[in-house]
Design a protein around this motif. Structure first.
Motif, PDB file in Angstrom:
ATOM      1  N   ILE A 217       0.389  -1.167   0.119  1.00 22.67           N
ATOM      2  CA  ILE A 217       0.135   0.263  -0.183  1.00 22.67           C
ATOM      3  C   ILE A 217       0.951   1.222  -0.293  1.00 22.67           C
ATOM      4  O   ILE A 217       2.420   1.472   0.421  1.00 22.67           O
ATOM      5  CB  ILE A 217      -1.149  -0.224   1.577  1.00 22.67           C
ATOM      6  CG1 ILE A 217      -1.768   0.885   1.283  1.00 22.67           C
ATOM      7  CG2 ILE A 217      -0.109   0.416   2.815  1.00 22.67           C
ATOM      8  CD1 ILE A 217      -3.105   0.947   1.929  1.00 22.67           C
ATOM      9  N   THR A 218       0.723   2.318  -1.044  1.00 21.30           N
ATOM     10  CA  THR A 218       1.466   4.068  -0.357  1.00 21.30           C
ATOM     11  C   THR A 218       1.665   4.153   0.318  1.00 21.30           C
ATOM     12  O   THR A 218       2.408   5.180   0.738  1.00 21.30           O
ATOM     13  CB  THR A 218       0.540   4.547  -2.008  1.00 21.30           C
ATOM     14  OG1 THR A 218      -0.923   5.074  -1.532  1.00 21.30           O
ATOM     15  CG2 THR A 218       1.156   3.915  -3.485  1.00 21.30           C
ATOM     16  N   THR A 219       0.449   4.185   1.282  1.00 22.12           N
ATOM     17  CA  THR A 219       0.588   4.744   2.776  1.00 22.12           C
ATOM     18  C   THR A 219       0.427   4.158   3.988  1.00 22.12           C
ATOM     19  O   THR A 219      -0.809   2.573   4.115  1.00 22.12           O
ATOM     20  CB  THR A 219      -0.146   5.760   3.093  1.00 22.12           C
ATOM     21  OG1 THR A 219      -0.711   7.344   1.999  1.00 22.12           O
ATOM     22  CG2 THR A 219      -0.121   6.878   4.796  1.00 22.12           C
ATOM     23  N   ALA A 220       1.668   3.381   4.565  1.00 22.04           N
ATOM     24  CA  ALA A 220       1.380   2.493   5.804  1.00 22.04           C
ATOM     25  C   ALA A 220       0.815   3.298   7.239  1.00 22.04           C
ATOM     26  O   ALA A 220       0.538   4.480   7.380  1.00 22.04           O
ATOM     27  CB  ALA A 220       3.168   2.109   6.213  1.00 22.04           C
ATOM     28  N   LEU A 221      -0.015   2.265   7.280  1.00 20.03           N
ATOM     29  CA  LEU A 221      -0.672   2.450   8.282  1.00 20.03           C
ATOM     30  C   LEU A 221      -1.109   1.904   9.705  1.00 20.03           C
ATOM     31  O   LEU A 221      -1.193   0.654   9.484  1.00 20.03           O
ATOM     32  CB  LEU A 221      -2.302   2.854   7.156  1.00 20.03           C
ATOM     33  CG  LEU A 221      -2.656   3.631   6.488  1.00 20.03           C
ATOM     34  CD1 LEU A 221      -3.678   3.171   5.680  1.00 20.03           C
ATOM     35  CD2 LEU A 221      -2.501   5.402   7.089  1.00 20.03           C
ATOM     36  N   ASP A 222      -1.389   2.250  10.339  1.00 21.97           N
ATOM     37  CA  ASP A 222      -2.027   0.984  11.594  1.00 21.97           C
ATOM     38  C   ASP A 222      -3.229   1.486  12.235  1.00 21.97           C
ATOM     39  O   ASP A 222      -4.282   2.437  11.420  1.00 21.97           O
ATOM     40  CB  ASP A 222      -0.950   0.985  12.354  1.00 21.97           C
ATOM     41  CG  ASP A 222      -0.369   2.411  13.586  1.00 21.97           C
ATOM     42  OD1 ASP A 222      -1.373   3.587  13.136  1.00 21.97           O
ATOM     43  OD2 ASP A 222       0.302   1.953  13.992  1.00 21.97           O
ATOM     44  N   GLU A 223      -3.544   1.519  13.376  1.00 24.62           N
ATOM     45  CA  GLU A 223      -4.814   1.961  14.039  1.00 24.62           C
ATOM     46  C   GLU A 223      -5.976   1.072  13.652  1.00 24.62           C
ATOM     47  O   GLU A 223      -6.960   1.666  13.275  1.00 24.62           O
ATOM     48  CB  GLU A 223      -5.202   3.023  14.339  1.00 24.62           C
ATOM     49  CG  GLU A 223      -4.404   3.735  15.503  1.00 24.62           C
ATOM     50  CD  GLU A 223      -4.507   3.165  16.660  1.00 24.62           C
ATOM     51  OE1 GLU A 223      -5.326   2.752  17.382  1.00 24.62           O
ATOM     52  OE2 GLU A 223      -3.064   3.072  17.745  1.00 24.62           O
ATOM     53  N   ASN A 224      -6.028   0.263  12.796  1.00 27.23           N
ATOM     54  CA  ASN A 224      -7.278  -0.512  12.546  1.00 27.23           C
ATOM     55  C   ASN A 224      -8.285   0.437  11.245  1.00 27.23           C
ATOM     56  O   ASN A 224      -9.016   0.916  11.175  1.00 27.23           O
ATOM     57  CB  ASN A 224      -8.756  -0.913  12.979  1.00 27.23           C
ATOM     58  CG  ASN A 224      -7.651  -2.411  13.781  1.00 27.23           C
ATOM     59  OD1 ASN A 224      -8.048  -2.547  15.254  1.00 27.23           O
ATOM     60  ND2 ASN A 224      -7.532  -2.997  13.005  1.00 27.23           N
ATOM     61  N   PRO A 225      -6.938   0.675   9.626  1.00 23.49           N
ATOM     62  CA  PRO A 225      -8.021   1.161   9.018  1.00 23.49           C
ATOM     63  C   PRO A 225      -9.257   0.385   8.525  1.00 23.49           C
ATOM     64  O   PRO A 225      -9.090  -0.620   9.228  1.00 23.49           O
ATOM     65  CB  PRO A 225      -6.372   1.698   7.353  1.00 23.49           C
ATOM     66  CG  PRO A 225      -5.827   0.089   7.982  1.00 23.49           C
ATOM     67  CD  PRO A 225      -5.271  -0.044   9.798  1.00 23.49           C
ATOM     68  N   ALA A 226      -9.914   0.946   7.826  1.00 25.38           N
ATOM     69  CA  ALA A 226     -11.388   0.290   7.499  1.00 25.38           C
ATOM     70  C   ALA A 226     -10.500  -0.299   6.049  1.00 25.38           C
ATOM     71  O   ALA A 226     -10.100  -0.447   4.862  1.00 25.38           O
ATOM     72  CB  ALA A 226     -12.044   1.226   7.002  1.00 25.38           C
ATOM     73  N   CYS A 227     -11.953  -1.858   5.593  1.00 29.15           N
ATOM     74  CA  CYS A 227     -11.578  -2.301   4.364  1.00 29.15           C
ATOM     75  C   CYS A 227     -12.265  -2.662   3.853  1.00 29.15           C
ATOM     76  O   CYS A 227     -13.604  -2.846   4.569  1.00 29.15           O
ATOM     77  CB  CYS A 227     -10.677  -3.448   4.577  1.00 29.15           C
ATOM     78  SG  CYS A 227      -9.782  -4.160   3.576  1.00 29.15           S
ATOM     79  N   LEU A 228     -13.505  -2.537   2.510  1.00 26.73           N
ATOM     80  CA  LEU A 228     -13.898  -2.977   1.575  1.00 26.73           C
ATOM     81  C   LEU A 228     -13.684  -3.947   0.595  1.00 26.73           C
ATOM     82  O   LEU A 228     -12.567  -3.747  -0.102  1.00 26.73           O
ATOM     83  CB  LEU A 228     -15.019  -1.453   0.877  1.00 26.73           C
ATOM     84  CG  LEU A 228     -15.415  -0.350   1.810  1.00 26.73           C
ATOM     85  CD1 LEU A 228     -15.350   0.663   0.928  1.00 26.73           C
ATOM     86  CD2 LEU A 228     -16.494  -1.065   3.259  1.00 26.73           C
ATOM     87  N   GLY A 229     -14.617  -4.759   0.718  1.00 30.59           N
ATOM     88  CA  GLY A 229     -13.790  -5.824  -0.525  1.00 30.59           C
ATOM     89  C   GLY A 229     -14.257  -6.747   0.000  1.00 30.59           C
ATOM     90  O   GLY A 229     -14.258  -7.638   1.087  1.00 30.59           O
ATOM     91  N   LYS A 230     -15.682  -8.147  -0.791  1.00 29.87           N
ATOM     92  CA  LYS A 230     -15.995  -8.903  -0.329  1.00 29.87           C
ATOM     93  C   LYS A 230     -15.910 -10.234  -0.933  1.00 29.87           C
ATOM     94  O   LYS A 230     -16.702 -11.842  -1.470  1.00 29.87           O
ATOM     95  CB  LYS A 230     -17.781  -8.520  -0.523  1.00 29.87           C
ATOM     96  CG  LYS A 230     -18.361  -8.043   0.389  1.00 29.87           C
ATOM     97  CD  LYS A 230     -18.301  -8.083   1.829  1.00 29.87           C
ATOM     98  CE  LYS A 230     -19.252  -9.919   2.001  1.00 29.87           C
ATOM     99  NZ  LYS A 230     -19.381  -9.620   3.571  1.00 29.87           N
ATOM    100  N   THR A 231     -15.401  -9.878  -2.230  1.00 28.07           N
ATOM    101  CA  THR A 231     -14.637 -10.725  -3.844  1.00 28.07           C
ATOM    102  C   THR A 231     -13.558 -11.991  -3.400  1.00 28.07           C
ATOM    103  O   THR A 231     -13.197 -12.605  -3.738  1.00 28.07           O
ATOM    104  CB  THR A 231     -15.600 -10.589  -4.746  1.00 28.07           C
ATOM    105  OG1 THR A 231     -16.471 -10.565  -4.230  1.00 28.07           O
ATOM    106  CG2 THR A 231     -14.911 -12.255  -5.666  1.00 28.07           C
ATOM    107  N   SER A 232     -12.779 -10.903  -3.409  1.00 28.16           N
ATOM    108  CA  SER A 232     -10.759 -11.040  -3.851  1.00 28.16           C
ATOM    109  C   SER A 232     -10.561 -10.215  -3.106  1.00 28.16           C
ATOM    110  O   SER A 232     -10.392  -8.917  -2.933  1.00 28.16           O
ATOM    111  CB  SER A 232     -10.972 -10.801  -5.153  1.00 28.16           C
ATOM    112  OG  SER A 232      -9.473 -11.201  -5.540  1.00 28.16           O
TER     113      SER A 232
END
Length: 307
Positions: A217-232
């Protein structure tokens, strides 16, 4: 691995998977200011449950225009867990239950939560996961006093510990809708310091499957960034979390091996989990470090291609 192509928009500009997506306030708020709330379903119909400020057992439904708090509750006050599914068939996985990390899980069959099969080893908070319904899911990583490397697959309502550990053990991963239970994504998070790693697990059967390293990913993140995606694991939307400079409102769309920076989330929040597919997802609550504190706002995310 499934691959999702690019769509050409006007004047020759390219954008991944029909994006960039659009954020919109849904016009209603959840029942309290809190974060780390699991979302099952999508921006049209969802079930949301748990969260913290303090830890709660609350369960709410979303019908596309308003939230309703149900009389049914989780058996435990749950936060920092994983889960998902649909509004009528959902699972709450691990996290902090009753004040300590737990292997416990609860399943929703459309009218109430009941005890589900417990995880074999992943008693952790701040993990990642994916779920199609109450009986098919994935739970990965997290924190149990140290960084967890284990992950498990649920098939037909039963968990199986996988034989291969994570390539890069992490916690505070992008959470809630991280692909499918058979092709899940472990994106960003912390190894003790922020990591940009993007790794996918493709399930075979039983305790077997394989890990693949994808584009960071282009920016390293923590503190549980959110994610969308149900297939792959190859088509995802990751947003918010915390970067080196503080809470990050960026939206990062991943498709066909490439990350594209999309439209900024409406608030600089963190720990606001995501739920739903990449073109009809939503996020609720979260925490702001600019003095606003815990929030109860809810937003939808829409774009042309949704998986």
């Amino acid at each position: 691995m499934a691959q999702f192509g690019y769509q050409i928009l006007g004047f020759g500009s390219y954008t991944s998977a029909g994006g960039p997506g659009i954020w919109a306030n849904v016009g209603d708020t959840i029942s309290s200011n809190r974060y780390m709330t699991v979302i099952a379903g999508n921006a049209s119909a969802a079930l949301i449950f748990g969260g913290a400020n303090p830890n709660t057992d609350v369960v709410e439904t979303w019908n596309g225009s308003s939230f309703t708090t149900l009389s049914e509750t989780l058996a435990n006050h749950v936060s920092a867990g994983a889960g998902g599914g649909t509004q009528s068939s959902a699972i709450s996985i691990s996290g902090t239950r009753g004040g300590s990390n737990s292997t416990g899980c609860e399943k929703w069959s459309g009218s109430s939560f009941a005890t589900a099969d417990a995880l074999n080893s992943v008693a952790a908070a701040h993990l990642c996961g994916a779920a199609e319904d109450k009986d098919n899911a994935w739970a990965c990583g997290g924190y149990d006093g140290g960084t967890v490397a284990k992950h498990e697959i649920m098939r037909s309502a039963s968990w199986t510990l996988q034989s291969t550990d994570m390539l890069t053990p992490r916690y505070y991963l992008a959470n809630n809708a991280c692909g499918s239970s058979g092709n899940g994504a472990a994106v960003t998070g912390s190894t003790g310091s922020r990591s940009a790693k993007n790794e996918e697990y493709t399930y075979s059967s039983g305790s077997s499957g394989s890990w693949t390293t994808n584009t960071d990913i282009t920016t390293a993140l923590d503190e549980n960034p959110a994610c969308l995606g149900k297939t792959s694991a190859d088509d995802l939307v990751v947003f918010c979390g915390e970067a080196a400079g503080g809470p990050d409102g960026g939206t990062y769309e991943y498709s066909a091996g490439t990350w594209t920076t999309g439209n900024t989330y409406p608030q600089p929040a963190r720990n606001n989990f995501g739920g739903g597919p990449t073109g009809n997802g939503m996020s609720v609550g979260g925490y702001r470090e600019d003095g606003a504190g815990y929030i109860d706002d809810a937003y939808s995310f829409t774009r042309a291609i949704s998986t």
